[in-house]
Design a protein around this motif. Structure first.
Motif, mmCIF file in Angstrom:
data_model
loop_
_atom_site.group_PDB
_atom_site.id
_atom_site.type_symbol
_atom_site.label_atom_id
_atom_site.label_comp_id
_atom_site.label_asym_id
_atom_site.label_seq_id
_atom_site.Cartn_x
_atom_site.Cartn_y
_atom_site.Cartn_z
ATOM 1 N N ALA A 150 5.909 0.243 -6.816
ATOM 2 C CA ALA A 150 5.163 -0.246 -5.626
ATOM 3 C C ALA A 150 6.198 0.172 -4.823
ATOM 4 C CB ALA A 150 5.654 -2.026 -5.052
ATOM 5 N N LEU A 151 7.584 0.974 -4.749
ATOM 6 C CA LEU A 151 8.320 2.179 -3.881
ATOM 7 C C LEU A 151 7.458 2.731 -3.240
ATOM 8 C CD1 LEU A 151 12.046 1.793 -5.435
ATOM 9 C CD2 LEU A 151 11.319 0.923 -3.233
ATOM 10 N N TRP A 152 7.040 3.595 -4.904
ATOM 11 C CA TRP A 152 6.494 4.929 -4.600
ATOM 12 C C TRP A 152 4.890 4.656 -3.335
ATOM 13 C CZ3 TRP A 152 5.017 9.505 -3.858
ATOM 14 C CH2 TRP A 152 4.443 10.174 -4.205
ATOM 15 N N TRP A 153 4.562 3.673 -3.423
ATOM 16 C CA TRP A 153 3.501 3.485 -2.684
ATOM 17 C C TRP A 153 4.016 2.886 -1.495
ATOM 18 C CZ3 TRP A 153 -2.217 2.610 -3.496
ATOM 19 C CH2 TRP A 153 -2.745 3.458 -4.344
ATOM 20 N N ILE A 154 4.886 2.900 -0.665
ATOM 21 C CA ILE A 154 5.681 2.357 -0.120
ATOM 22 C C ILE A 154 5.938 3.915 0.751
ATOM 23 C CG2 ILE A 154 7.456 1.382 1.426
ATOM 24 C CD1 ILE A 154 7.222 -0.798 -0.917
ATOM 25 N N VAL A 155 6.009 4.362 0.067
ATOM 26 C CA VAL A 155 7.440 5.946 0.764
ATOM 27 C C VAL A 155 5.843 6.940 0.370
ATOM 28 C CG1 VAL A 155 9.323 5.499 0.616
ATOM 29 C CG2 VAL A 155 8.128 6.943 -0.880
ATOM 30 N N ARG A 156 4.648 6.603 -0.458
ATOM 31 C CA ARG A 156 4.298 7.986 -0.475
ATOM 32 C C ARG A 156 3.272 8.536 0.686
ATOM 33 N NH1 ARG A 156 -1.237 5.840 -1.652
ATOM 34 N NH2 ARG A 156 -1.463 7.641 -3.482
ATOM 35 N N VAL B 239 22.639 -6.093 2.874
ATOM 36 C CA VAL B 239 21.429 -6.477 1.543
ATOM 37 C C VAL B 239 20.853 -7.801 1.750
ATOM 38 C CG1 VAL B 239 20.748 -5.928 -0.958
ATOM 39 C CG2 VAL B 239 22.617 -5.698 0.349
ATOM 40 N N VAL B 240 19.057 -7.070 1.744
ATOM 41 C CA VAL B 240 17.949 -8.425 0.941
ATOM 42 C C VAL B 240 17.455 -7.576 0.014
ATOM 43 C CG1 VAL B 240 15.924 -8.590 1.876
ATOM 44 C CG2 VAL B 240 17.644 -9.037 3.248
ATOM 45 N N ASP B 241 17.456 -9.068 -0.596
ATOM 46 C CA ASP B 241 17.055 -8.517 -2.542
ATOM 47 C C ASP B 241 15.618 -8.963 -2.561
ATOM 48 O OD1 ASP B 241 17.454 -7.539 -4.857
ATOM 49 O OD2 ASP B 241 19.089 -8.219 -5.166
ATOM 50 N N ALA B 242 15.745 -9.122 -3.844
ATOM 51 C CA ALA B 242 14.308 -9.230 -4.532
ATOM 52 C C ALA B 242 12.645 -9.063 -3.068
ATOM 53 C CB ALA B 242 14.192 -10.595 -4.762
ATOM 54 N N MET B 243 13.168 -7.636 -2.898
ATOM 55 C CA MET B 243 12.014 -7.280 -2.317
ATOM 56 C C MET B 243 10.776 -6.760 -2.965
ATOM 57 S SD MET B 243 12.738 -7.474 1.005
ATOM 58 C CE MET B 243 10.939 -6.225 2.242
ATOM 59 N N GLY B 244 10.357 -6.936 -4.166
ATOM 60 C CA GLY B 244 9.341 -6.265 -4.365
ATOM 61 C C GLY B 244 8.517 -7.162 -5.166
ATOM 62 N N VAL B 245 7.353 -6.538 -6.360
ATOM 63 C CA VAL B 245 6.156 -7.285 -6.347
ATOM 64 C C VAL B 245 7.013 -8.266 -6.827
ATOM 65 C CG1 VAL B 245 4.121 -7.336 -7.916
ATOM 66 C CG2 VAL B 245 4.814 -5.148 -6.762
ATOM 67 N N THR C 81 0.278 -10.118 -5.343
ATOM 68 C CA THR C 81 1.622 -9.830 -4.780
ATOM 69 C C THR C 81 1.737 -8.134 -4.363
ATOM 70 O OG1 THR C 81 3.143 -10.198 -5.900
ATOM 71 C CG2 THR C 81 2.355 -12.473 -5.186
ATOM 72 N N VAL C 82 0.761 -8.135 -5.093
ATOM 73 C CA VAL C 82 1.128 -5.994 -5.097
ATOM 74 C C VAL C 82 1.038 -5.775 -3.533
ATOM 75 C CG1 VAL C 82 0.141 -4.177 -5.417
ATOM 76 C CG2 VAL C 82 0.556 -5.876 -7.578
ATOM 77 N N GLU C 83 -0.458 -5.793 -3.102
ATOM 78 C CA GLU C 83 -0.460 -5.346 -1.429
ATOM 79 C C GLU C 83 0.073 -5.718 -0.665
ATOM 80 O OE1 GLU C 83 -2.216 -4.298 2.530
ATOM 81 O OE2 GLU C 83 -2.692 -6.169 0.648
ATOM 82 N N PRO C 84 0.223 -7.131 -0.891
ATOM 83 C CA PRO C 84 1.450 -7.514 0.700
ATOM 84 C C PRO C 84 2.504 -6.938 0.474
ATOM 85 C CG PRO C 84 0.293 -9.537 -0.682
ATOM 86 C CD PRO C 84 -0.198 -8.363 -1.051
ATOM 87 N N ARG C 85 3.344 -7.257 -0.436
ATOM 88 C CA ARG C 85 4.611 -6.572 -0.690
ATOM 89 C C ARG C 85 4.876 -4.997 -0.062
ATOM 90 N NH1 ARG C 85 8.772 -9.568 -2.787
ATOM 91 N NH2 ARG C 85 8.319 -12.023 -1.711
ATOM 92 N N GLY D 62 6.941 -3.770 3.074
ATOM 93 C CA GLY D 62 7.997 -2.980 2.919
ATOM 94 C C GLY D 62 7.499 -2.056 3.679
ATOM 95 N N LYS D 63 6.370 -1.266 3.737
ATOM 96 C CA LYS D 63 6.448 -0.088 4.675
ATOM 97 C C LYS D 63 6.790 -1.150 6.252
ATOM 98 C CE LYS D 63 2.175 2.329 2.843
ATOM 99 N NZ LYS D 63 2.645 3.079 2.506
ATOM 100 N N ARG D 64 5.919 -1.615 6.673
ATOM 101 C CA ARG D 64 5.966 -2.320 8.008
ATOM 102 C C ARG D 64 7.516 -2.932 8.511
ATOM 103 N NH1 ARG D 64 4.987 -1.622 12.476
ATOM 104 N NH2 ARG D 64 4.973 -4.362 14.528
ATOM 105 N N VAL D 65 8.425 -3.290 7.499
ATOM 106 C CA VAL D 65 9.344 -3.099 7.302
ATOM 107 C C VAL D 65 10.184 -1.825 8.293
ATOM 108 C CG1 VAL D 65 11.934 -3.528 5.662
ATOM 109 C CG2 VAL D 65 10.082 -5.023 5.632
ATOM 110 N N LEU D 66 9.783 -1.164 6.998
ATOM 111 C CA LEU D 66 10.619 0.396 8.390
ATOM 112 C C LEU D 66 10.307 0.711 9.019
ATOM 113 C CD1 LEU D 66 9.777 2.835 4.783
ATOM 114 C CD2 LEU D 66 11.463 1.551 5.514
ATOM 115 N N GLU D 67 9.025 0.153 9.499
ATOM 116 C CA GLU D 67 8.386 0.644 11.536
ATOM 117 C C GLU D 67 9.462 -0.729 11.784
ATOM 118 O OE1 GLU D 67 3.751 1.341 10.191
ATOM 119 O OE2 GLU D 67 3.917 -0.573 10.994
ATOM 120 N N VAL D 68 9.523 -1.367 11.902
ATOM 121 C CA VAL D 68 10.555 -2.941 12.513
ATOM 122 C C VAL D 68 11.561 -2.477 12.935
ATOM 123 C CG1 VAL D 68 10.767 -4.678 13.005
ATOM 124 C CG2 VAL D 68 8.358 -4.563 12.593
#
Ligand code: ZN
Length: 404
Positions: A139-145, A362-368, A385-389, A393-399
């Motif tokens: 998911a991390l990879w999909w957030i930043v790719r 730190v905020v934790d358990a952000m993963g799928v 929960t894959v697509e929502p997470r 992640g993308k929206r968190v970076l924008e905000v």
């Protein structure tokens, strides 16, 4: 159940997994098929903590992925754990606005990658390490790719993939402290809780080892000449465990004991190791100083006691910077019309603890989301929960970028 083996038998490529997904996952702009293919690629690799060869192979998969989008990738040697991966959207890795952290290692013994391959059952994916942490790594990879250029121009992002989280020895933590010092904020991509909750506080964990040195003697001939280390240990156990009562949220567990050589011998040696969990680092320090003075005083005549700490991990507390990050996650969730985040205080430690020790919020358990972690037969990743997470992640970076 449709397994990868079935796919091979049927002459289908791995990506054919998608055709057996529930309809909801096959539709829409998010490509579940491609996500699962990326997940499958790393699930096929055994990466038990300390099996550096496998951990490094998973790292190389991510190295290639990050380099394919023009990111700078540095490998960080962590002794017998293998190498961590530090990927960033800038050449200069001296300072970051935010760290996204996951781990390359699993608890799964070598061989389990083959024994428990990726399988899909209804809404759930199974496989050894599928939730902890390979689903979230993917998911991390999909957030930043494919982040928008306007965002990457503004934010100095670091993706840190750590090689030895499940053991967290000094070689591993050195990397976390070093990279942690370069940022004020971190999102840790441990799996989201099965009910979707996030983690805001993790208790710290300190192992207290007490070693007792007495005097050996024959239990029948001259017991009066002996000094029994096990008797001293038994007294120490009741005294040390009683301390927990004085601190809110602090627990001690008498984890292992050993001592003595034979029933007919006064035991010259004994050792007990306690696992202590605590919400506040001050409480740990207070307990340690009380245990230290108990040891100096001794628990039995003629038995010397020494204290050592085989492992010592600070708490991940709620601090101003973590509260700011929680507000960012809440705003992002609300923008996406996702449920309001639920924040947990938990007893288990993660790399979030070591990051917090570097002063990072730190905020934790952000993963799928997933569950039954570490049980290769039952571990699951909730595909709903894959697509929502990933979107979160993308929206968190924008905000977060907008708040700088
Ligand atoms: Zn984990």
């Amino acid at each position: 159940m449709f397994t990868r083996r079935d796919a091979i038998k049927a002459g289908l490529a791995c990506t054919a997994l998608g055709s057996h997904l529930p309809a909801a996952f096959a539709a829409g702009s998010f490509q579940m098929k491609a996500y699962l293919a990326d997940l499958d690629e790393i699930l096929r690799i055994d990466s038990k903590t300390g099996y550096a060869e496998g951990v490094n192979r998973v790292g190389q998969v991510f190295r290639k992925r990050f380099e394919s989008i023009g990111w700078t990738v540095t490998e960080y040697p962590c002794g017998k754990n293998g190498n961590g991966i530090v990927a960033s959207n800038r050449k200069d890795q001296g300072k970051f606005d935010i760290i996204l952290c996951g781990h390359l290692d699993t608890v799964q013994p070598v061989g389990n990658a083959k024994r428990y391959p990726l399988t899909i059952q209804g809404n759930f994916a199974h496989g050894a390490g599928v939730a902890d942490d390979k689903g979230s790594l993917t998911a991390l990879w999909w957030i930043v790719r494919d982040l928008p250029k306007a965002l990457t121009d503004k934010l100095r992002i670091c993706v840190m993939l750590a090689p030895g989280e499940e053991v967290g020895d000094n070689d591993h933590n050195k990397m976390i402290y070093d990279i942690g010092r370069r940022a004020k904020y971190a999102l840790v991509y441990e799996p989201g809780r099965p009910n979707g909750a996030f983690v805001k506080v993790r208790k710290g964990c300190t192992w207290m080892a007490l070693d007792f040195k007495g005097v050996a003697a024959h239990a029948g001939n001259n017991p009066q000449d002996g000094r029994n280390a096990i008797d001293a240990m038994a007294r120490a156990i009741t005294k040390v465990t009683a301390l927990a009562r004085d601190y809110k949220g602090l627990t001690t567990n008498t984890g292992t004991v050993k001592g003595g050589t034979a029933p007919n011998t006064v035991a010259a040696d004994a050792r007990v190791v306690f696992d202590m969990r605590f919400l506040r680092n001050e409480d740990r320090d207070s307990v340690l100083s009380r245990v230290r003075s108990m040891c100096e005083k001794g628990f039995a005549d003629g038995v010397r006691t020494s204290l050592s700490l085989p492992s010592d991990l600070s708490a991940m507390p709620e601090i101003d910077s973590s509260r700011r990050l929680m507000a960012v996650v809440e705003k992002a969730a609300s923008d996406l019309r996702q449920p309001k985040p639920e924040w947990l205080v938990v007893g288990g430690a993660s790399d979030g603890n070591a990051l917090a020790q570097s002063g990072v919020g730190v905020v934790d358990a952000m993963g799928v989301c997933g569950g039954n972690l570490h049980n290769p037969e039952k571990e699951f990743l909730d595909l709903r929960t894959v697509e929502p997470r990933i979107s979160l992640g993308k929206r968190v970076l924008e905000v977060f970028a907008a708040s700088l």
